[in-house]
Design a protein around this motif. Sequence first.
Motif, mmCIF file in Angstrom:
data_model
loop_
_atom_site.group_PDB
_atom_site.id
_atom_site.type_symbol
_atom_site.label_atom_id
_atom_site.label_comp_id
_atom_site.label_asym_id
_atom_site.label_seq_id
_atom_site.Cartn_x
_atom_site.Cartn_y
_atom_site.Cartn_z
ATOM 1 N N GLY A 270 -23.365 -36.930 13.416
ATOM 2 C CA GLY A 270 -22.381 -37.499 13.776
ATOM 3 C C GLY A 270 -21.539 -38.256 15.411
ATOM 4 O O GLY A 270 -20.458 -38.468 15.469
ATOM 5 N N ALA A 271 -22.444 -38.025 15.541
ATOM 6 C CA ALA A 271 -22.085 -38.508 17.662
ATOM 7 C C ALA A 271 -21.438 -39.905 17.649
ATOM 8 O O ALA A 271 -22.454 -40.525 16.856
ATOM 9 N N THR A 272 -20.361 -40.322 18.301
ATOM 10 C CA THR A 272 -19.800 -41.440 17.323
ATOM 11 C C THR A 272 -20.364 -42.810 19.094
ATOM 12 O O THR A 272 -20.158 -43.865 19.195
ATOM 13 N N ASP A 275 -21.304 -46.489 19.690
ATOM 14 C CA ASP A 275 -21.750 -47.420 18.163
ATOM 15 C C ASP A 275 -23.136 -46.040 17.519
ATOM 16 O O ASP A 275 -23.351 -46.975 16.596
ATOM 17 N N ARG A 276 -22.191 -45.435 17.313
ATOM 18 C CA ARG A 276 -23.930 -44.316 16.304
ATOM 19 C C ARG A 276 -24.932 -44.428 16.615
ATOM 20 O O ARG A 276 -26.022 -44.636 16.104
ATOM 21 N N ARG A 277 -25.104 -45.031 18.040
ATOM 22 C CA ARG A 277 -26.475 -44.455 18.259
ATOM 23 C C ARG A 277 -27.745 -43.397 18.324
ATOM 24 O O ARG A 277 -29.032 -44.012 17.394
ATOM 25 N N TYR A 278 -27.259 -42.067 18.713
ATOM 26 C CA TYR A 278 -27.873 -41.475 17.882
ATOM 27 C C TYR A 278 -28.674 -41.359 16.445
ATOM 28 O O TYR A 278 -29.854 -41.230 16.127
ATOM 29 N N PHE A 279 -26.956 -41.777 15.819
ATOM 30 C CA PHE A 279 -27.736 -42.075 13.991
ATOM 31 C C PHE A 279 -28.607 -43.190 13.898
ATOM 32 O O PHE A 279 -29.688 -42.924 13.437
#
Length: 1002
Positions: A270-272, A275-279
């Motif tokens: 859910g980290a944003t 631009d939501r690189r973690y996802f």
Amino acid sequence: MTRGLKAVCGLWAGLWAAGLAAAQAPTPPDWSGKVCTPSAESGGAGRDMQAALDSAIDAIARERGVEPARKRSLLLAALARSQACYASDLTEEQIVEILRRTSALPPGLDARGLRFETETRAWLGEATITEAGSGRGARLTYSFPADGTSWGSACSGINFILPSALDASLVQTFGSLDRGREYVRSAIASYRRVAGLTYAEVPDDGTPMTLSTAREPTRGDIRIGGIPLGSPTFQPLAYNAFPQGQSVSTCAGGDMVINTSAFAGTSFLGATNFDRRYFRNCIAHEHGHGLGLVHTVPCNGQKLMEPFIYASRELLGNDDIRGVQRNYGDRYAGNNSQNAARDFGNLTTPSLRSVIERDLSINGTGVVINGLLVSTDDWFRFTLDSAQTVSVTVAPTGATVPAGTTCSGSTLDPVPCVGRQASGCTGTVGLVNASQAGNLATELRDATGLTVIDSAGSAPAGSSETFTRALGAGTYLLRVQDVGGTVPGNQTLQTYDLTIRVGTALAPPVALAGLDKLATAGQLTTFIGNHHSRAMEPGATIPTANYAWDLDGNGSLELQGPGQTQTTYVSNGTYAVTLRVTDSNGRTARDTIIVTVRGATTSLTSATPAALGRGLTTPVLIRGTNLKGVASASQIVVAGSGVSVTGTPVVNGMGTEISGLSLVVAPGAATGNRSVSVSNADGLNAGANATAGQLVTVVDRPANDECVAATQLGSGLGPYAYTTEGSSVSAAAPCPSVAGSDVWLAWTAPATGTLTATLQTDFGFALAAYASAACPPGAALACAESGPVIIPVQSGGVYLFRVATDAEGQTAPGLLLLSLSIAPGACCAADGSCSLVVPASCTGTFVGGATCSGVACPQPAQACCAAAGSCTLADSAACASSGGTAQGPGSVCSPNPCPQPSAACCRGSTCEVLAPSLCVSPGPGIGALTASGACNPPGVSVGACCLADFDKAGGRTVGDIFAYLSAWFAGSSYASIQSNGAATPTVGDIFGFLSAWFAGCP
Ligand SMILES: [Zn+2]
């Protein structure tokens, strides 16, 4: 240096005891405030974790009552069995908890091997399975199983098989389903960008997750689902099957299982930030497994396939690129021969252009896969239309081992210092000299490939090869080779950047619009163009507003600006969506993806015009949804008899409008409303057929449909009612805006002036005006769409108005309103003057015309003086022609204004030239005398006036003496002889008179 560790994506060998799933969870680590940048991360995380891991292993080994070294060995061996991602920075307590539950380590912490690790099998071509390392491309289908699809596999060691819940998580996390999926696609597009991999989304039939490697047309090769595995604090973030698991795991088929529990909050998936690189990194990492990649070590935040997910860098590193290119080649995979050369096109036309290609690769020398020698060549082709100086440079990329480098096994070792490890993130590491895996050489050949024009190959491995050559117009082949020197430890594959510099021309950027995909009609569809598009020239960027999109596939870039956008499709079909990027040098590049829209509901909402005249063939514009598949007039049917459909349908980009069709109404067709039906069985899960009631109406043609039957309006100003319903299209459109169904009206101007004609309707209409009553009327005086038509009119002139539907084509009743601004003209006043006034303001005679110049107004009689002094009444022209002098407007003859002839007027001693009428009242005692001629000078007694004849009684008499003296004594100026009446007489004057008296009169 260990940095950015956020989760461990490991091979999970543990045996999951379902009954333990509800075990009390340890306190999750605090993820808030973690900044995923290298500089913000301490270098100790990996070592801390390793220490915690070692302690945990020992604790578990003691707990299970076995010899710790053997237990450790068993745990490490078990690691090579499945794939899962875990949160990083686990505490010792958390690791112990995981070990208690699973009897296994967070997988991957002991994965052995050099940088980039691959399973023994990979995809090839249309998703067949081949030996890994062939460097050949593959095309993969992918799909998203709907929520509820049975998902998960025991092959992972995680015995959760649950209904997929990924859709709901994506909607909640990303705002819309397709936006969430687009982030998944964008992550996977990392591989499209660098490798010989293309992707096409297909529907998913909802089959439970399988480990099958066989292509099924009803679902993707790669399927992406998600189930709740529990808190990512000590549960995996995701796991992914290999193409065909053999050495590492039995998981096969390439499918992805995302832990939907990890979307909760703003950490993990859910980290944003970025631009939501973690996802995206996690998805790209998982799909890396799906392409055959296994974990690499150490955990220094340089490689996406490290067992930890980090957000400190974006997607694939050089080692990951090397790994995927080892299996699938670079993005031009297959260009291994002259005939298969990648064509860069014409580099001089339409403008001079250089080529910069980054992250290409050659798959080594002497490598045999499946009995086939993996080619050592890349071939390219380009064309010049004019002589140019061309420089070619091939530059090897990848880390270089500095001289004297030794490896300690620490995660703090420099980047090239990688390799085998004992366990965790540290171990026995070796050196991978990625920039010297091969030794590049290049040749330029003519179009036949037979003649080598220039070449470069003498530089040692790790160095660029370059040559510069003046070339004439023609087509050239460029060959890039690995000429050997491969060190096995360097893993064969050599990445390189290619530059073909033509003159000093700049190279364009690279655009990437994502993956070919499916979209659901009526739902927001997201596009991401700024994750993978890149400027190629050093120093160049792609400004954030330099993205342009063609979302409906009509060839026009209708949206300018954003790197990400969304739209809603309402019509099934395939859309060639194009992204154009413009770098800071003004150079552009395009990428097109195919979007296949499904699930649309067919509808008809309007037909324009809705009213159809009997006996006419009327072009119509039909609007609705899901019309993209309408390819034949036969798919449109008008109910009832007498109305048929002709023409070839032309559908707009979004499938919401059909033009090109006409409705043919028989002369005898019944009037009244008709319903219209459309059939559109497009095979894309559409509500295929639709009927719209009362969409069109058959009416009689209006009487004034044609010019010759124009309604005669007379010369009033209206408003005049008309209707275009049921009218036909007159030939010879006078202007582009007046081209639809039309009717005619004729009007006679009551006065000269400026006419403003306005239409009052509920629809947009166009109006043309003609300065003619003839039919056809010739060229229009003026045309206007929606605005008024303004024309000059001449009194008594007849004008035609043509009222037509505008571009929308809707027919309707309306009103024609006229406003006449009457023009000022020449007006002759009673006094004969001319002025420019409107007719109503002219008090004399209105002559008309725009100016008084040349206007001969009738002139009034005035006093006309003849030379003889007589006065008559005549107008100025008559007076002039008679030789008289006009006395001006208003002059009269009584009193006579005319100057009279002059004469000598003799009074006393004076002589004055006066008009006879003025020769009166000469003075005391002096009678008026007149005579003609010029006066004699003063003091001269002879001439017109004889001084001796003072009393003017005629001749010299004594009476003259008495008369003189009488005047002298009276002081009359007439007695002032010497000064001719100008002064009081003196004694001298007496003598003067007597002298004149004696002289007598002639
Ligand atoms: Zn992994």
